[in-house]
Motif scaffolding. Structure first.
Motif, PDB file in Angstrom:
ATOM      1  N   ASP A  71       0.823  -1.214   0.000  1.00 51.12           N
ATOM      2  CA  ASP A  71       0.000   0.000   0.000  1.00 51.12           C
ATOM      3  C   ASP A  71       0.861   1.270   0.000  1.00 51.12           C
ATOM      4  O   ASP A  71       0.546   2.240  -0.681  1.00 51.12           O
ATOM      5  CB  ASP A  71      -0.948   0.007   1.208  1.00 51.12           C
ATOM      6  CG  ASP A  71      -2.130  -0.921   0.971  1.00 51.12           C
ATOM      7  OD1 ASP A  71      -2.390  -1.254  -0.202  1.00 51.12           O
ATOM      8  OD2 ASP A  71      -2.778  -1.321   1.950  1.00 51.12           O
TER       9      ASP A  71
ATOM     10  N   LYS B  26      -3.850 -12.642   1.673  1.00 54.82           N
ATOM     11  CA  LYS B  26      -3.820 -11.289   1.086  1.00 54.82           C
ATOM     12  C   LYS B  26      -5.210 -10.892   0.588  1.00 54.82           C
ATOM     13  O   LYS B  26      -5.598  -9.734   0.678  1.00 54.82           O
ATOM     14  CB  LYS B  26      -2.831 -11.243  -0.084  1.00 54.82           C
ATOM     15  CG  LYS B  26      -1.388 -11.154   0.336  1.00 54.82           C
ATOM     16  CD  LYS B  26      -0.505 -11.030  -0.891  1.00 54.82           C
ATOM     17  CE  LYS B  26       0.951 -10.887  -0.533  1.00 54.82           C
ATOM     18  NZ  LYS B  26       1.799 -10.908  -1.740  1.00 54.82           N
ATOM     19  N   THR B  27      -5.933 -11.880   0.055  1.00 51.43           N
ATOM     20  CA  THR B  27      -7.275 -11.588  -0.471  1.00 51.43           C
ATOM     21  C   THR B  27      -8.201 -11.158   0.659  1.00 51.43           C
ATOM     22  O   THR B  27      -8.894 -10.142   0.550  1.00 51.43           O
ATOM     23  CB  THR B  27      -7.849 -12.842  -1.167  1.00 51.43           C
ATOM     24  OG1 THR B  27      -6.923 -13.244  -2.167  1.00 51.43           O
ATOM     25  CG2 THR B  27      -9.192 -12.564  -1.819  1.00 51.43           C
ATOM     26  N   LYS B  29      -7.331  -9.995   3.510  1.00 49.70           N
ATOM     27  CA  LYS B  29      -6.821  -8.743   4.072  1.00 49.70           C
ATOM     28  C   LYS B  29      -7.308  -7.539   3.257  1.00 49.70           C
ATOM     29  O   LYS B  29      -7.558  -6.469   3.793  1.00 49.70           O
ATOM     30  CB  LYS B  29      -5.282  -8.795   4.052  1.00 49.70           C
ATOM     31  CG  LYS B  29      -4.622  -7.966   5.128  1.00 49.70           C
ATOM     32  CD  LYS B  29      -3.131  -8.168   5.098  1.00 49.70           C
ATOM     33  CE  LYS B  29      -2.447  -6.929   4.606  1.00 49.70           C
ATOM     34  NZ  LYS B  29      -1.017  -7.054   4.454  1.00 49.70           N
ATOM     35  N   ASN B  30      -7.452  -7.755   1.939  1.00 49.16           N
ATOM     36  CA  ASN B  30      -7.854  -6.652   1.059  1.00 49.16           C
ATOM     37  C   ASN B  30      -9.358  -6.565   0.845  1.00 49.16           C
ATOM     38  O   ASN B  30      -9.829  -5.697   0.121  1.00 49.16           O
ATOM     39  CB  ASN B  30      -7.176  -6.805  -0.308  1.00 49.16           C
ATOM     40  CG  ASN B  30      -5.746  -6.321  -0.267  1.00 49.16           C
ATOM     41  OD1 ASN B  30      -5.498  -5.121  -0.202  1.00 49.16           O
ATOM     42  ND2 ASN B  30      -4.800  -7.250  -0.263  1.00 49.16           N
ATOM     43  N   LYS B  33     -10.846  -3.267   1.983  1.00 47.81           N
ATOM     44  CA  LYS B  33     -10.069  -2.045   1.753  1.00 47.81           C
ATOM     45  C   LYS B  33     -10.571  -1.349   0.493  1.00 47.81           C
ATOM     46  O   LYS B  33     -10.901  -2.002  -0.491  1.00 47.81           O
ATOM     47  CB  LYS B  33      -8.583  -2.397   1.594  1.00 47.81           C
ATOM     48  CG  LYS B  33      -7.901  -2.689   2.910  1.00 47.81           C
ATOM     49  CD  LYS B  33      -6.407  -2.798   2.699  1.00 47.81           C
ATOM     50  CE  LYS B  33      -5.695  -3.160   3.976  1.00 47.81           C
ATOM     51  NZ  LYS B  33      -4.286  -3.454   3.741  1.00 47.81           N
ATOM     52  N   ASN B 138      -3.814  -2.094  -6.990  1.00 47.69           N
ATOM     53  CA  ASN B 138      -3.312  -3.312  -6.350  1.00 47.69           C
ATOM     54  C   ASN B 138      -3.929  -4.525  -7.073  1.00 47.69           C
ATOM     55  O   ASN B 138      -5.150  -4.688  -7.056  1.00 47.69           O
ATOM     56  CB  ASN B 138      -3.739  -3.278  -4.881  1.00 47.69           C
ATOM     57  CG  ASN B 138      -3.265  -4.493  -4.114  1.00 47.69           C
ATOM     58  OD1 ASN B 138      -3.110  -5.569  -4.673  1.00 47.69           O
ATOM     59  ND2 ASN B 138      -3.042  -4.313  -2.827  1.00 47.69           N
ATOM     60  N   ARG B 141      -6.423  -6.565  -5.091  1.00 45.54           N
ATOM     61  CA  ARG B 141      -7.709  -5.896  -4.861  1.00 45.54           C
ATOM     62  C   ARG B 141      -8.505  -5.787  -6.156  1.00 45.54           C
ATOM     63  O   ARG B 141      -9.723  -5.871  -6.162  1.00 45.54           O
ATOM     64  CB  ARG B 141      -7.431  -4.499  -4.308  1.00 45.54           C
ATOM     65  CG  ARG B 141      -8.448  -4.046  -3.279  1.00 45.54           C
ATOM     66  CD  ARG B 141      -7.986  -2.787  -2.598  1.00 45.54           C
ATOM     67  NE  ARG B 141      -6.815  -3.015  -1.782  1.00 45.54           N
ATOM     68  CZ  ARG B 141      -5.990  -2.055  -1.370  1.00 45.54           C
ATOM     69  NH1 ARG B 141      -6.214  -0.815  -1.701  1.00 45.54           N
ATOM     70  NH2 ARG B 141      -4.944  -2.352  -0.625  1.00 45.54           N
ATOM     71  N   VAL B 145      -9.857 -10.128  -5.414  1.00 43.06           N
ATOM     72  CA  VAL B 145     -10.953  -9.903  -4.458  1.00 43.06           C
ATOM     73  C   VAL B 145     -12.337  -9.972  -5.127  1.00 43.06           C
ATOM     74  O   VAL B 145     -13.203 -10.716  -4.647  1.00 43.06           O
ATOM     75  CB  VAL B 145     -10.746  -8.561  -3.686  1.00 43.06           C
ATOM     76  CG1 VAL B 145     -12.000  -8.170  -2.916  1.00 43.06           C
ATOM     77  CG2 VAL B 145      -9.567  -8.691  -2.733  1.00 43.06           C
TER      78      VAL B 145
END
Lengths: 248, 258
Positions: A71, B26-27, B29-30, B33, B138, B141, B145
């Motif tokens: 990020d 990671k998926t 986590k995002n 977001k 990203n 994302r 996602v």
């Protein structure tokens, strides 16, 4: 603005970069020359965080980017525009959607302003009336120019060009050189260009650096590079088959 | 050609399991977001859900028919004529807890998982994923996602739909072809089938959805070597996702109560 210190990367046994050191000031244009496969594209990918080095540091305005989390890195990379060697246009999107991708996400521009900016950027690269075409409907040269329009659309601070003139006729290539110079003067952007095209390099560069065997073997203003005593540099800039550089 | 040592097989297996686990982490986590890729998410809902309806309809209908057929034969042969009315709850239970979630999972892994791997794999080899990154997006994302969420939501929806079609298929065979008493068949079905039987199938389907999307995205993101690489990624996705679905289905059946 950009500082690369002792950059190393190896892919398996192949040591591609073996200690690159470079500095680029705000508003400066650096052209990196070197043989095919010498690691020029790998270097440019490090600058934008696409590849993490095995060793070394890269500073963008004093921020060391090689160890940043995704990020944080994305906040930095939004300041970059990158023209890919193979254009890398999104093939499920129209030309207009490709060019407006960054604008829609990272600016507060209205729909009308984005449309205006898309048209303006396409006009800058000599393309009008193709907003609704898909990438597969474009020629190689047109794709390249759309890629360029996308890279400069959201007015980045730093623009990286990976072989901007490859696959384009000499007249268009010179127009792109003019555009690179214009972007530099109008927007004061810092520019890194990778090219084999020495005519283009001499025209746009403030500095030229030659990458050979994983290292920068010569760096200087175009006039210095032309006068270089290094036989490797001379062979490359003159495009001679015979010389110290191995043929294949 | 030199044979690969067992150690290399093991280390390669754990490496790949680690890659999948990391992508899954990671998926999630995002997941919440910003920016949310609403447009892509809606496209994926259509791609995974609406466009899978024909194949799910066919498999569920014929799955229900054949399950109805065998249940009828079983009751008729081993318990005796007249007992076929008890086939209703068996069919509904088997379909909603096991057969439909599995069939939907396998069909969607073939149709959607392979498409995810091919699309992302092509984007990978044509540097489009690098382009996303360079434009500040990203890739997790933007690509992973929305696909994972869409599969996680749409597989239970397809499973509910498949449950209805499959149960209707079983009923059609028993009642309208074999002449089983319709009232008793429906009464026993409603009497013995429990809400949890249906819900456990839906939980399985949601997990299968995550498996399909993550395996498809993982294979796509690690694609190398041009068209051949894309072909390998799509094949691997279908094979790996199908095997994982079959294996975890057993453990989920054991773990879920009821």
């Amino acid at each position: 603005m950009i500082r690369v210190i002792d950059l190393h990367i190896a892919f398996g046994q192949n040591k591609v970069l073996r200690g690159i050191n470079l500095t680029l000031k705000k508003g400066e244009t650096l052209v990196v020359i070197g043989q095919s496969g010498s690691g020029k594209s790998v270097l440019i990918r490090h600058l934008i965080g696409l590849i993490k080095p095995d060793k070394g540091e890269i500073y963008i305005d004093g921020v060391e980017i090689t160890r940043l989390k995704d990020d944080e890195l994305h906040k930095i990379t939004r300041r970059f525009g990158l023209l890919f060697q193979g254009t890398a246009l999104f093939d499920s999107m129209t030309v207009a959607q490709n060019v407006s991708f960054g604008l829609e996400r990272y600016t507060d521009l209205s729909r009308e302003e984005i449309q205006e900016r898309v048209n303006e950027n396409l006009a800058l690269v000599g393309l009008r009336g193709i907003e609704n075409l898909m990438p597969h409907e474009l020629s190689g040269g047109m794709k390249k120019r759309v890629g360029l329009a996308r890279a400069i659309a959201y007015r980045p601070d730093i623009i990286l060009y990976d072989e901007p003139s490859t696959g384009i006729d000499p007249i268009r290539a010179d127009a792109i050189n003019d555009l690179i110079i214009r972007m530099k003067h109008e927007l004061n952007v810092s520019t890194v260009i990778i090219t084999h095209d020495m005519t283009s390099a001499y025209k746009v560069a403030d500095k030229i650096a030659m990458l050979y065997a994983g290292r920068i073997i010569e760096e200087g203003v175009p006039a210095d590079i032309k006068k270089s005593q290094n036989p490797v540099v001379q062979q490359f800039i003159r495009g001679r088959a015979k010389g110290p550089i191995a043929k294949w | 050609m030199q044979a690969k040592s067992p150690f290399l097989y093991f280390s390669s297996f754990f490496q790949q399991a680690g890659e999948v686990g990391l992508l899954l982490f990671k998926t999630f986590k995002n997941l919440f977001k910003k920016p949310w890729e609403k447009k892509i998410f809606l496209q994926q809902l259509e791609e995974v859900g609406i466009k899978s309806l024909p194949v799910v309809s066919l498999t569920a209908a014929f799955g229900g028919l054949v399950f109805g057929l065998q249940t009828y034969v079983g009751f008729h042969r081993y318990i005796g004529p007249g007992s076929e009315t008890y086939g209703g709850p068996i069919i509904s239970l088997g379909l909603s807890k096991e057969l439909i979630p599995i069939l939907v999972g396998l069909m969607v892994s073939g149709r959607v998982g392979s498409a995810i791997a091919a699309e992302i794999g092509t984007m990978k080899i044509t540097e489009q994923i690098d382009a996303l990154f360079s434009l500040g997006a990203n890739p997790i994302r933007y690509l992973v996602v929305p696909r994972t969420l869409a599969c996680m939501i749409m597989l239970p929806c397809l499973t509910i739909y498949g449950d209805i079609i499959g149960t209707a298929g079983g009923l059609f065979y028993n009642v309208y072809i074999m002449g089983v008493n319709r009232v008793l068949y429906i009464r026993y079905t409603l009497l013995y089938i429990q809400m949890w039987d249906v819900l456990s199938g839906l939980i399985k389907a949601a997990i299968f959805g995550i498996v399909i999307a993550i395996i498809g995205c993982w294979q796509g993101l690690k694609t190398e070597g041009g068209a051949e690489g894309v072909g390998k990624a799509t094949t691997q996705t279908v094979v790996v996702a199908s095997i994982i679905i079959l294996i975890i289905n057993f453990f989920l059946s054991k773990a879920l109560p009821g």
